[in-house]
Design an enzyme around this catalytic site. Structure first.
Site, PDB file in Angstrom:
ATOM      1  N   TYR A  96      -2.398  -5.889  17.840  1.00  0.00           N
ATOM      2  CA  TYR A  96      -2.557  -5.132  16.597  1.00  0.00           C
ATOM      3  C   TYR A  96      -3.873  -4.362  16.588  1.00  0.00           C
ATOM      4  CZ  TYR A  96      -2.954  -4.137  11.594  1.00  0.00           C
ATOM      5  OH  TYR A  96      -3.095  -3.514  10.381  1.00  0.00           O
ATOM      6  N   ASP A 150      11.486   3.923   4.300  1.00  0.00           N
ATOM      7  CA  ASP A 150      11.270   2.517   4.625  1.00  0.00           C
ATOM      8  C   ASP A 150      12.441   2.011   5.459  1.00  0.00           C
ATOM      9  OD1 ASP A 150       9.282   0.221   3.540  1.00  0.00           O
ATOM     10  OD2 ASP A 150      11.276  -0.645   3.843  1.00  0.00           O
ATOM     11  N   LYS A 164      -4.256  -0.270  16.609  1.00  0.00           N
ATOM     12  CA  LYS A 164      -4.930   0.478  15.552  1.00  0.00           C
ATOM     13  C   LYS A 164      -6.115   1.261  16.105  1.00  0.00           C
ATOM     14  CE  LYS A 164      -2.241  -0.502  12.130  1.00  0.00           C
ATOM     15  NZ  LYS A 164      -1.339   0.571  11.631  1.00  0.00           N
ATOM     16  N   SER A 200      -6.822   0.370  10.695  1.00  0.00           N
ATOM     17  CA  SER A 200      -7.241  -0.944  10.206  1.00  0.00           C
ATOM     18  C   SER A 200      -8.655  -1.207  10.710  1.00  0.00           C
ATOM     19  CB  SER A 200      -6.304  -2.044  10.729  1.00  0.00           C
ATOM     20  OG  SER A 200      -6.838  -3.341  10.502  1.00  0.00           O
ATOM     21  N   ILE A 249       0.830  -1.209   0.000  1.00  0.00           N
ATOM     22  CA  ILE A 249       0.000   0.000   0.000  1.00  0.00           C
ATOM     23  C   ILE A 249       0.861   1.254   0.000  1.00  0.00           C
ATOM     24  CG2 ILE A 249      -1.663   1.324   1.358  1.00  0.00           C
ATOM     25  CD1 ILE A 249      -2.749  -1.409   2.372  1.00  0.00           C
ATOM     26  N   ILE A 304      -6.437  -6.635   2.148  1.00  0.00           N
ATOM     27  CA  ILE A 304      -5.900  -6.097   0.895  1.00  0.00           C
ATOM     28  C   ILE A 304      -4.871  -7.073   0.353  1.00  0.00           C
ATOM     29  CG2 ILE A 304      -4.691  -4.165  -0.180  1.00  0.00           C
ATOM     30  CD1 ILE A 304      -7.455  -3.429   0.906  1.00  0.00           C
TER      31      ILE A 304
END
Length: 264
Positions: free
Chosen positions: A158, A37, A162, A145, A18, A191
Site C-alpha cells: 500500500y 463505485d 501510494k 496517503s 471520503i 481519517i
C-alpha cells in the site's frame, strides 16, 4: 458556494467515506458529479441523496481494475454531462491481513494493490485527459496517503503504491500542463471513515490520535474540502503537488510528546 459551477466531475470510490463526502461537497458547489463505485446500488443511492438536496449526480458501477469498465465510466460522463473537467482517482487500499512486511507479504496481494491503486489511476487518467485537452483543460485529483511519504512496519504494498501515485501525479502534471490539465494529489492521514471505525480496534485508533499533532483524527469532510480546492479554479496555479492533510502526523517528531511534558 458555486466554486465548481459548470464543472463535470467523475469520482471513483464515491459511494462511502471520503469519496462520498467529496461527491456531496462538489455537487453542493455546483458540479455535475458521476458517483462511480464498484457497488452500483450504493453509487446510485449516494447519487439519489445528492439529487434530493438539489444537486446534479448520477450513480455508476465501475471496476477500476478493468479498462473497459473505466472506459464506460468516462464515456457515460461525457455523454450525460457533455464533457469532463475533473477526475478524482479515489479508489485504493489493500488487505491488511496479506499486505504485511516484506518477508511475509503475499506477492499476489502486491500485484493486486499495484493494479488497484496505481494502474487504475494511469488508465482512468489516460481516458480522461483527451477530453480535458479538447475542452480547454481540467483537473485530476489523485488520492495518495501519508503511507506513500513515510515508512511503516506493515502494508508494504500500500505504501509503495501510494508513493507511485505521488510520483505519477508529477509526471501527469509535467506532461499535460501545457494543455491546461493540472494534476495534484491529496495525502490523508488517519481519517474516521466507516472502514476505519469498523475494522480498527479502539485502542489502535487512540494510538493514531496520539501520533497526531492535533488532538483528534480527521473526518471524511476534511479530505473532501481539500479535494474541492484542488478541483476548483482557486488552485489554478497549483499542479504536480501533494497536499498532506494528516493532523500533523508527518510533522511530529517521535520525541515531541516526551519533550512537551518536560516543558509543561
Amino acid at each position: 458556494m458555486n466554486r465548481l459551477e459548470g464543472k463535470k466531475v467523475v469520482i471513483t470510490g464515491a459511494a462511502s467515506g471520503i469519496g462520498r463526502a467529496a461527491a456531496q461537497l462538489m455537487a453542493a458547489e455546483g458540479a455535475a458529479v458521476l458517483v462511480a463505485d464498484l457497488d452500483p446500488a450504493r453509487a446510485e443511492e449516494a447519487a439519489v441523496a445528492i439529487r434530493e438536496t438539489g444537486g446534479t449526480a448520477l450513480g455508476f458501477g465501475v471496476d477500476v481494475m478493468n479498462e473497459d469498465s473505466l472506459a464506460a465510466m468516462i464515456e457515460k460522463a461525457v455523454a450525460e454531462f457533455g464533457g469532463i473537467n475533473v477526475l478524482c482517482n479515489h479508489v485504493g487500499g489493500s488487505n491488511p491481513r496479506k499486505d504485511l512486511d516484506l518477508l511475509r507479504m503475499d506477492l499476489d496481494e502486491w500485484d493486486r494493490v499495484m493494479s488497484l491503486n496505481v494502474r487504475s489511476t494511469v488508465v482512468a487518467s489516460r481516458l480522461a485527459i483527451p477530453h480535458m485537452n479538447s475542452g480547454g483543460g481540467g483537473s485530476i485529483v489523485n488520492t495518495a496517503s501519508v503511507g506513500g511519504l513515510i515508512g511503516d512496519s506493515l502494508q508494504s504494498a500500500y505504501g509503495s503504491a501510494k508513493a507511485a501515485v505521488i510520483r505519477l501525479t508529477q509526471y501527469i502534471a509535467v506532461q499535460y500542463g501545457a494543455n491546461g490539465v493540472r494534476c495534484n494529489a491529496v495525502a490523508p492521514g488517519a481519517i474516521m471513515t466507516p472502514a476505519l471505525v469498523d475494522n480498527i480496534p479502539a485502542d489502535v485508533i487512540e494510538g493514531m490520535k496520539q501520533a497526531n499533532a492535533l488532538p483528534y483524527l480527521g473526518e471524511p469532510e476534511d479530505i473532501a474540502h481539500a479535494m474541492v480546492y484542488l478541483a476548483s479554479d482557486e488552485s489554478r496555479y497549483m499542479t504536480g503537488q501533494t497536499l498532506v492533510v494528516d493532523g500533523g502526523l508527518t510533522s511530529k517528531s517521535p520525541l515531541a510528546t516526551g519533550r512537551s511534558s518536560v516543558l509543561s
